[in-house]
Design a protein around this motif. Structure first.
Motif, PDB file in Angstrom:
ATOM      1  N   GLN A 176      -0.758   9.409  -4.036  1.00 48.87           N
ATOM      2  CA  GLN A 176       0.626   9.370  -4.451  1.00 48.87           C
ATOM      3  C   GLN A 176       0.614   9.636  -5.806  1.00 48.87           C
ATOM      4  O   GLN A 176       1.621  10.925  -6.363  1.00 48.87           O
ATOM      5  N   PHE A 177      -0.002   8.950  -6.695  1.00 46.79           N
ATOM      6  CA  PHE A 177       0.575   9.189  -8.025  1.00 46.79           C
ATOM      7  C   PHE A 177      -0.672  10.353  -8.953  1.00 46.79           C
ATOM      8  O   PHE A 177      -0.437  10.405 -10.180  1.00 46.79           O
ATOM      9  N   ASN A 208      10.215   2.257  -5.696  1.00 48.47           N
ATOM     10  CA  ASN A 208       8.659   2.794  -6.240  1.00 48.47           C
ATOM     11  C   ASN A 208       7.735   1.682  -6.512  1.00 48.47           C
ATOM     12  O   ASN A 208       6.659   2.026  -6.124  1.00 48.47           O
ATOM     13  N   ASN A 221       8.574  -2.748  -3.595  1.00 52.27           N
ATOM     14  CA  ASN A 221       6.753  -2.220  -4.172  1.00 52.27           C
ATOM     15  C   ASN A 221       6.656  -2.456  -5.522  1.00 52.27           C
ATOM     16  O   ASN A 221       5.827  -1.539  -6.045  1.00 52.27           O
ATOM     17  N   LEU A 256      -1.458   2.886 -13.889  1.00 55.25           N
ATOM     18  CA  LEU A 256      -1.144   2.090 -12.116  1.00 55.25           C
ATOM     19  C   LEU A 256      -2.209   0.948 -11.644  1.00 55.25           C
ATOM     20  O   LEU A 256      -1.911   0.178 -11.421  1.00 55.25           O
ATOM     21  N   TYR A 308       5.359   2.499   6.794  1.00 50.39           N
ATOM     22  CA  TYR A 308       5.746   2.126   5.143  1.00 50.39           C
ATOM     23  C   TYR A 308       6.892   1.229   4.339  1.00 50.39           C
ATOM     24  O   TYR A 308       6.830   0.138   3.924  1.00 50.39           O
ATOM     25  N   ASP A 311      -2.068   8.009  -0.055  1.00 49.03           N
ATOM     26  CA  ASP A 311      -2.819   6.468  -1.141  1.00 49.03           C
ATOM     27  C   ASP A 311      -2.534   7.550  -2.605  1.00 49.03           C
ATOM     28  O   ASP A 311      -3.210   6.960  -3.197  1.00 49.03           O
ATOM     29  N   SER A 371       4.154   3.517  -8.021  1.00 52.56           N
ATOM     30  CA  SER A 371       3.935   4.231  -7.290  1.00 52.56           C
ATOM     31  C   SER A 371       4.432   5.736  -6.779  1.00 52.56           C
ATOM     32  O   SER A 371       4.250   6.596  -6.023  1.00 52.56           O
ATOM     33  N   THR A 430       1.409  -1.616  -0.044  1.00 50.24           N
ATOM     34  CA  THR A 430       0.040   0.269  -0.229  1.00 50.24           C
ATOM     35  C   THR A 430       1.190   1.359  -0.026  1.00 50.24           C
ATOM     36  O   THR A 430       1.310   1.335   0.636  1.00 50.24           O
ATOM     37  N   ARG A 431       0.072   2.692  -0.774  1.00 53.00           N
ATOM     38  CA  ARG A 431       1.828   3.200  -0.472  1.00 53.00           C
ATOM     39  C   ARG A 431       1.397   4.271   0.652  1.00 53.00           C
ATOM     40  O   ARG A 431       0.482   4.247   1.454  1.00 53.00           O
TER      41      ARG A 431
END
Length: 691
Positions: free
Chosen positions: A8-9, A405, A429, A277, A336, A6, A408, A2-3
């Motif tokens: 970030q993109f 990354n 990730n 994504l 995280y 939430d 994300s 999970t980023r």
């Protein structure tokens, strides 16, 4: 995983692409505000029977000051588009001293038809000097001010008009446009929604309201507006990207990707970005779909014509430690980055010389992690462009670069379309093919990516002998508390997964479980549920599956420590799929709460398996969805379950530390071994080290 953030993109984007002033509304009618207002609004004040044109002419011949006849005759000519005749008739009345508000208002509206908004504004203001609360004059003035671009004054006039004419859909629409033009998006959306409710249901209004609802986190409302707008006539393009985003935030990933595919047909880069994504979390997408979409996106973001500047010479056996660089935008987030923090602390400086490319804000926890690790240097790169970051990494002449990354940090993906080092590895990730030319290898384990799936990856898959997500908790967390079912007498299932992972099939499965275990309860908590709109959507979906509202508890987000106390009220955590929890799985386990999941059809749906397979909660890793549901029902109806769960909670942390899930020392040794074997084959330091 999970980023950490939430959303970030959305970084670097206008998340919901709210229309610029008049993007939809004005363009839809060619900028002619006047035509939205019913003609001859002043006639409401003229009380006389309908007469023919000849009768009205006769009345004016006998009495030139007959206001009613003059206004009525002008209305007839306006209806016939004889604007110049109507304007002369009305101006003549004003010249001979008739200052009736209806005549002044009608003359102003006629001037608008003749494209003389400045003169029209003067007439409307004359009416308001005579009658300061004249609703129609305020409405017409606001429309004229819109035409000349005086948006601030238009907001004031139309706001007053809307207050005096609460049932006038057109006035609310114009007010919404003025508010949008002054960047008051929330107020504009309220005005447009009021216009919609009053019957002004146009494609333009629907799309504006949908975009604004997205920006306000009212994703179910947004979907409803986009759907309604798409069914109405009009030339405005359907905002497929925003529609897809709204579906995604609700968890309906299949609908989201379907919407984005429409936008992608026009080669819209935002569509490809979000499709790339989301696609691993689409239940309807297979490995081939994921690879195709990500490859297509990678081609669009590739950095052109950059020569390969990496070193290619064979590494000497005695050249010292392997020089590696870890790249991440999330080093500052200890919750995280638990696996990464642990590996950095455990790396052997005799085998690896570690540099970090820190692409985000700092934190005390990160600084402490660096101080206690073998990291030799931290490069602060958040302010660098992609080209500058490429130069920075290449300038270090590293043996190996490790991307942490994945997708994300999508704004950084272009750097991996070039070669940053002789070998580039994706770890932590990565849970699907990245399809980026500059990444050679992805690191997983036996529970995540199977041998027969290699063909759907552009990278080689390197299997680690330990959980690739092994973690240690170094930040503050709540104490483990007794299982709540001991006191309550029933099981509470729960999930803290982010909402975009909770797909419709997941909700239906959870409802199936709850129906079969009628005394059980469900608790969901995530940041997106802070929106009453989304909470209503989730509750309605579960209720439509036969689950009473009293059995459902929905909570929002919160500060991380406080957020973890949600596990005090959960007996068994339910995993999402096909995009499992990562951070949420580690957090639940550390709080003594077993995570119930099954081995899914892709890497993204097996990340929890990596953490559960070898440890105290292995029984909660099931083979199929149906097996998972049956096991949950068995636990919910078995009298010994409360004490069984309590025993698990009591011993969870000690047993986890003895399992693969927390064997971070072995993970660090395994990573070093893989790095050496890949970057310097034949070197004596690549010998097997099981740790």
């Amino acid at each position: 995983m999970t980023r950490a953030n939430d959303h970030q993109f959305w970084k670097g984007q206008n998340r919901y692409n709210l229309p610029q002033p008049f993007r939809y509304i004005s363009q839809a009618r060619g900028g002619n505000t006047r035509r939205l207002l019913p003609p001859c609004r002043g006639l409401k004040e003229v009380a006389m029977p309908d007469l023919s044109e000849a009768q009205l002419r006769e009345l004016l011949r006998h009495d030139p000051r007959h206001t009613e006849a003059r206004v009525r005759l002008a209305a007839i000519w306006i209806a016939r588009q004889k604007y110049h005749d109507a304007e002369r008739l009305l101006a003549e009345g004003i010249t001979i001293g008739v200052a009736h508000p209806a005549l002044l208002l009608q003359h102003g509206e006629c001037l608008l038809d003749l494209r003389q908004p400045g003169a029209a504004i003067a007439r409307f203001r004359e009416v308001l000097r005579l009658c300061p609360q004249h609703a129609d004059a305020l409405a017409s003035l606001g429309g004229a001010l819109l035409q000349v671009g005086d948006l601030t004054s238009a907001v004031d006039a139309l706001g007053q008009a809307a207050g005096l004419l609460p049932q006038d859909a057109v006035v609310h629409e114009l007010w919404g446009e003025a508010l949008a033009g002054t960047e008051q998006a929330a107020a504009a959306a309220d005005a447009f929604e009021r216009a919609w409710q009053l019957g002004r249901q146009t494609r333009a209004i629907a799309f504006y309201c949908g975009n604004a609802a997205c920006d306000q986190g009212r994703f179910a409302h947004a979907v409803a507006f986009f759907r309604a707008g798409s069914e109405l006539p009009g030339g405005e393009p359907i905002p497929w990207v925003n529609w897809g985003k709204a579906y995604f935030e609700l968890g309906d990933v299949s609908a989201a990707t379907a919407a984005l595919r429409y936008a992608a047909q026009d080669q819209e880069i935002a569509a490809w970005r979000n499709l790339a994504l989301m696609i691993p979390g689409d239940p309807a997408a297979g490995p081939t779909d994921i690879a195709h979409v990500r490859k297509a996106y990678a081609q669009q973001i590739a950095v052109p014509n950059l020569p390969d500047r990496t070193r290619r010479a064979t590494r000497s056996k005695h050249a010292g430690p392997l020089r590696i660089g870890y790249v991440s935008s999330f080093f500052a987030h200890p919750n995280y980055m638990k696996p990464v923090y642990a590996v950095l602390a455990a790396h052997d400086p005799r085998r690896v010389d570690v540099e970090l490319f820190h692409d985000g804000p700092s934190s005390e926890e990160f600084q402490s992690c660096v101080a206690q690790s073998a990291v030799s240097i931290v490069h602060q790169v958040a302010s660098l462009t992609n080209s500058q970051l490429i130069d920075c990494i290449l300038g270090r002449q590293l043996d190996l670069v490790v991307d942490l990354n994945g997708y994300s940090a999508m704004e950084r993906l272009p750097i991996y379309t070039v070669r940053l080092a002789p070998l580039v590895v994706g770890w932590f990730n990565h849970y699907a093919t990245a399809s980026l030319a500059g990444i050679d290898v992805l690191l997983g384990d036996a529970n995540t990516c199977y041998a027969d799936e290699q063909e759907s990856f552009s990278e080689r898959i390197q299997e680690l002998p330990v959980s690739y997500l092994a973690f240690r908790v170094t930040h503050a967390v709540p104490d483990v508390v007794p299982a709540p079912c001991l006191e309550r007498g029933y099981l509470t299932f729960g999930s803290l997964c982010t909402q975009y992972k909770i797909t419709p099939v997941v909700l239906r499965t959870w409802a199936e479980l709850l129906r079969a275990a009628p005394t059980s309860r469900l608790l969901l908590a995530n940041r997106t549920l802070e929106s009453p709109d989304v909470a209503h959507y989730v509750r309605d979906t579960l209720q439509s599956e036969g689950i009473a509202a009293a059995r459902i508890t929905l909570r929002g987000g919160g500060a991380h420590y406080d957020y973890l106390t949600n596990y005090n009220d959960i007996d068994i955590a339910l995993d999402a799929w096909p995009y499992n929890g990562g951070t949420t799985t580690t957090e639940a386990l550390w709080q003594g709460v077993p995570v119930l999941t099954f081995r899914g059809d892709r890497w993204a749906s097996r990340t929890s398996a990596s953490l559960l397979a070898d440890g105290p909660f292995a029984e909660f890793l099931r083979g199929t969805r149906d097996d998972m549901v049956q096991f949950a029902v068995t636990l919910a109806t078995r009298s010994t379950t409360p004490h069984y769960l309590q025993d698990l909670r009591t011993s969870a942390r000690a047993r986890l530390l003895e399992s693969s899930a927390c064997d971070t020392e072995r993970l660090a040794r395994s990573l070093e071994e893989v790095y050496w074997r890949l970057a310097a084959p034949g070197d004596e330091r690549t010998g097997s080290q099981k740790g």
